[in-house]
Design an enzyme around this catalytic site. Structure first.
Site, PDB file in Angstrom:
ATOM      1  CD  GLU A  52      -3.244   0.009   0.482  1.00  0.00           C
ATOM      2  OE1 GLU A  52      -2.960   1.057  -0.128  1.00  0.00           O
ATOM      3  OE2 GLU A  52      -4.388  -0.455   0.533  1.00  0.00           O
ATOM      4  CG  ASP A  53      -0.882   4.486  -1.948  1.00  0.00           C
ATOM      5  OD1 ASP A  53      -1.589   3.673  -1.319  1.00  0.00           O
ATOM      6  OD2 ASP A  53      -1.370   5.338  -2.716  1.00  0.00           O
ATOM      7  CG  ASP A  99      -6.362   8.984   5.577  1.00  0.00           C
ATOM      8  OD1 ASP A  99      -6.431   9.251   6.777  1.00  0.00           O
ATOM      9  OD2 ASP A  99      -6.711   9.786   4.697  1.00  0.00           O
ATOM     10  CG  PHE A 118      -3.886  15.475   0.536  1.00  0.00           C
ATOM     11  CD1 PHE A 118      -4.806  14.469   0.780  1.00  0.00           C
ATOM     12  CD2 PHE A 118      -3.392  15.639  -0.752  1.00  0.00           C
ATOM     13  CE1 PHE A 118      -5.235  13.624  -0.245  1.00  0.00           C
ATOM     14  CE2 PHE A 118      -3.818  14.804  -1.779  1.00  0.00           C
ATOM     15  CZ  PHE A 118      -4.747  13.799  -1.523  1.00  0.00           C
ATOM     16  NE  ARG A 131      -2.351   8.521  -9.972  1.00  0.00           N
ATOM     17  CZ  ARG A 131      -3.049   8.175  -8.885  1.00  0.00           C
ATOM     18  NH1 ARG A 131      -2.430   7.761  -7.805  1.00  0.00           N
ATOM     19  NH2 ARG A 131      -4.355   8.239  -8.895  1.00  0.00           N
TER      20      ARG A 131
HETATM   21  P1  XMP Z   1      -8.095   4.913   3.810  1.00  0.00           P
HETATM   22  O1  XMP Z   1      -8.710   6.090   4.534  1.00  0.00           O
HETATM   23  O2  XMP Z   1      -9.114   3.959   3.337  1.00  0.00           O
HETATM   24  O3  XMP Z   1      -7.490   5.622   2.553  1.00  0.00           O
HETATM   25  O4  XMP Z   1      -6.988   4.281   4.628  1.00  0.00           O
HETATM   26  C1  XMP Z   1      -6.550   5.111   1.758  1.00  0.00           C
HETATM   27  C2  XMP Z   1      -6.591   5.818   0.448  1.00  0.00           C
HETATM   28  O5  XMP Z   1      -6.869   7.223   0.609  1.00  0.00           O
HETATM   29  C3  XMP Z   1      -6.077   7.991  -0.247  1.00  0.00           C
HETATM   30  N1  XMP Z   1      -5.293   8.942   0.559  1.00  0.00           N
HETATM   31  C4  XMP Z   1      -4.394   9.798   0.096  1.00  0.00           C
HETATM   32  N2  XMP Z   1      -3.969  10.023  -1.159  1.00  0.00           N
HETATM   33  N3  XMP Z   1      -2.523  11.705  -0.330  1.00  0.00           N
HETATM   34  C5  XMP Z   1      -3.029  10.990  -1.356  1.00  0.00           C
HETATM   35  O6  XMP Z   1      -2.620  11.207  -2.491  1.00  0.00           O
HETATM   36  C6  XMP Z   1      -2.907  11.539   0.948  1.00  0.00           C
HETATM   37  O7  XMP Z   1      -2.403  12.210   1.854  1.00  0.00           O
HETATM   38  C7  XMP Z   1      -3.903  10.524   1.169  1.00  0.00           C
HETATM   39  N4  XMP Z   1      -4.512  10.091   2.298  1.00  0.00           N
HETATM   40  C8  XMP Z   1      -5.358   9.104   1.865  1.00  0.00           C
HETATM   41  C9  XMP Z   1      -5.226   7.019  -1.003  1.00  0.00           C
HETATM   42  O8  XMP Z   1      -5.816   6.785  -2.258  1.00  0.00           O
HETATM   43  C10 XMP Z   1      -5.239   5.764  -0.190  1.00  0.00           C
HETATM   44  O9  XMP Z   1      -5.079   4.581  -0.931  1.00  0.00           O
HETATM   45 MG    MG Z   2      -5.831   8.943  -4.665  1.00  0.00          MG
END
Ligand code: XMP
Ligand code: MG
Length: 176
Positions: A100-101, A104, A154, A167
């Site tokens: 995972e990137d 959140d 963010f 990206r």
């Molecule tokens: P959750 O809340 O499900 O979210 O853990 C995961 C997805 O939310 C997006 N995300 C971000 N994308 N910068 C981004 O470009 C951020 O700071 C950020 N925070 C959440 C992302 O798509 C991730 O997979």
């Molecule tokens: Mg995104």
């Protein structure tokens, strides 16, 4: 020359990220040794991290991608996740590392873990380059390999987007 990328302040530099990716690769190697693993990247954000991580690993690897998108606006996930691209191979008896990137709220990861576990892998570990611990809502969620715990800001770059931009930024920057 287009220069929109140059205005994004550095939050994590290329060198910091590179060192961290090596550390995570070492942890994965410690876990799996020479056994084959399947790296599963969640699209789109994890494609850069997965590419770099895969090149630090020396055991045999398979690469899969899972397309997931959460309903919601650009900067907040709603927790409702849908699969937009499925895996190309079965996972039964495979060692899996979910890549995972960013985690959140953790709702995406929870959903994906359940989705993958239903395919009966031999073992599943989770890696996330970034972790916004303060934003975590999902209960009982373990991330086995965390790159950086970051504040609730963010971030973009290194695969992460804002409205599909940034990206390709080679470092992680902040947008807010
Ligand atoms: P959750 O809340 O499900 O979210 O853990 C995961 C997805 O939310 C997006 N995300 C971000 N994308 N910068 C981004 O470009 C951020 O700071 C950020 N925070 C959440 C992302 O798509 C991730 O997979
Ligand atoms: Mg995104």
């Amino acid at each position: 020359m287009p220069s929109y990328n140059k205005n994004i302040p550095v939050f994590l530099s290329e060198a910091e990220i590179k060192a961290k990716v090596k550390e995570i690769a070492a942890q994965i190697t410690k876990e799996f040794g020479d056994e084959e693993i399947t790296l599963i990247g969640t699209l789109k954000g994890s494609f850069v991290f997965l590419a770099d991580l895969s090149r630090e690993l020396t055991m045999p690897t398979r690469i899969e991608f899972l397309g997931v998108s959460s309903y919601g606006d650009q900067t907040h996930s709603s927790g409702e996740v849908k699969v937009t691209l499925d895996l190309t191979a079965p996972l039964n008896d495979k060692n899996v590392v979910l890549v995972e990137d960013i985690v959140d709220t953790g709702l995406t990861l929870s959903f994906v873990l359940e989705y993958l576990n239903a395919r009966k892998p031999k073992k599943i570990k989770t890696a996330s380059l970034l972790f916004k611990k303060v934003a975590l809502k999902a209960k009982n969620l373990t991330i086995d390999y965390v790159g950086f715990e970051i504040p609730n800001r963010f971030v973009v770059g290194y695969g992460l987007d804002y409205a599909e931009h940034y990206r390709g930024l080679p470092y992680i920057g902040t947008l807010d």
